[in-house]
Design a protein around this motif. Sequence first.
Motif, PDB file in Angstrom:
ATOM      1  N   LYS A   5       0.867  -1.172   0.000  1.00 40.39           N
ATOM      2  CA  LYS A   5       0.000   0.000   0.000  1.00 40.39           C
ATOM      3  C   LYS A   5       0.908   1.228   0.000  1.00 40.39           C
ATOM      4  O   LYS A   5       1.904   1.260   0.719  1.00 40.39           O
TER       5      LYS A   5
ATOM      6  N   VAL B 245       1.401   5.356   0.583  1.00 39.93           N
ATOM      7  CA  VAL B 245       0.874   6.570   1.204  1.00 39.93           C
ATOM      8  C   VAL B 245       1.940   7.661   1.136  1.00 39.93           C
ATOM      9  O   VAL B 245       3.127   7.377   0.996  1.00 39.93           O
TER      10      VAL B 245
ATOM     11  N   GLU C  47       1.555   1.782  11.264  1.00 41.90           N
ATOM     12  CA  GLU C  47       0.585   2.864  11.514  1.00 41.90           C
ATOM     13  C   GLU C  47       0.602   3.924  10.401  1.00 41.90           C
ATOM     14  O   GLU C  47      -0.422   4.569  10.154  1.00 41.90           O
ATOM     15  N   ASN C  48       1.732   4.114   9.739  1.00 46.38           N
ATOM     16  CA  ASN C  48       1.795   5.066   8.632  1.00 46.38           C
ATOM     17  C   ASN C  48       0.856   4.672   7.496  1.00 46.38           C
ATOM     18  O   ASN C  48       0.455   5.508   6.698  1.00 46.38           O
TER      19      ASN C  48
ATOM     20  N   THR D  81      -2.000   2.528   7.983  1.00 44.62           N
ATOM     21  CA  THR D  81      -3.348   2.133   8.407  1.00 44.62           C
ATOM     22  C   THR D  81      -4.213   3.334   8.780  1.00 44.62           C
ATOM     23  O   THR D  81      -5.409   3.196   8.977  1.00 44.62           O
ATOM     24  N   GLY D  82      -3.587   4.512   8.894  1.00 43.34           N
ATOM     25  CA  GLY D  82      -4.332   5.708   9.271  1.00 43.34           C
ATOM     26  C   GLY D  82      -4.690   5.733  10.750  1.00 43.34           C
ATOM     27  O   GLY D  82      -5.593   6.452  11.157  1.00 43.34           O
ATOM     28  N   ASN D  83      -3.997   4.950  11.577  1.00 46.25           N
ATOM     29  CA  ASN D  83      -4.314   4.874  12.995  1.00 46.25           C
ATOM     30  C   ASN D  83      -3.416   5.762  13.869  1.00 46.25           C
ATOM     31  O   ASN D  83      -3.268   5.516  15.039  1.00 46.25           O
ATOM     32  N   LYS D  84      -2.803   6.773  13.270  1.00 45.52           N
ATOM     33  CA  LYS D  84      -1.912   7.639  14.079  1.00 45.52           C
ATOM     34  C   LYS D  84      -2.690   8.768  14.680  1.00 45.52           C
ATOM     35  O   LYS D  84      -3.589   9.298  14.109  1.00 45.52           O
TER      36      LYS D  84
END
Length: 140
Positions: A16, A18, A134-135, A137-140
């Motif tokens: 993925k 980003v 986390e970079n 998965t958007g969970n930051k």
Amino acid sequence: MTDSPVSLASLMTPSKTVSVDFPGYSGFSVDLCYLAREELVKLRKRCISTKWNKKTHQPEEDLDEDKFIVEYTKAVIKGWKGLKYRYLEELLLVDVGELDPEDELPYTTDNAELLMKNATSFDTWVTEAVGDLENFTGNK
């Protein structure tokens, strides 16, 4: 009606991409691609040769580090924006001479490889950012 259980394999994605901001450099972001462990292992295997050790009479694996950095860079850095020439002067030894320090170095695979090979702080940051799930998965 019976629902069949969801297979984790059907949910997994091998990679993925980003855009991640490079710390301390306003407007400079790098398009990084997350590689699943399996993809990273495959990449590393492509860069290993087996040599025979005459002293121990055993085969030894030898990692071609130059080939690895080329393959790794191609796999994980998909682009960037905002890499100003004045930032380059802080990352590695360059002579930007007549160039406008506010102009940007365009992304090319060659430029990315040279930056990874010669700018230790960039190489370290890329490796850490790609390794931080986390970079992606958007969970930051």
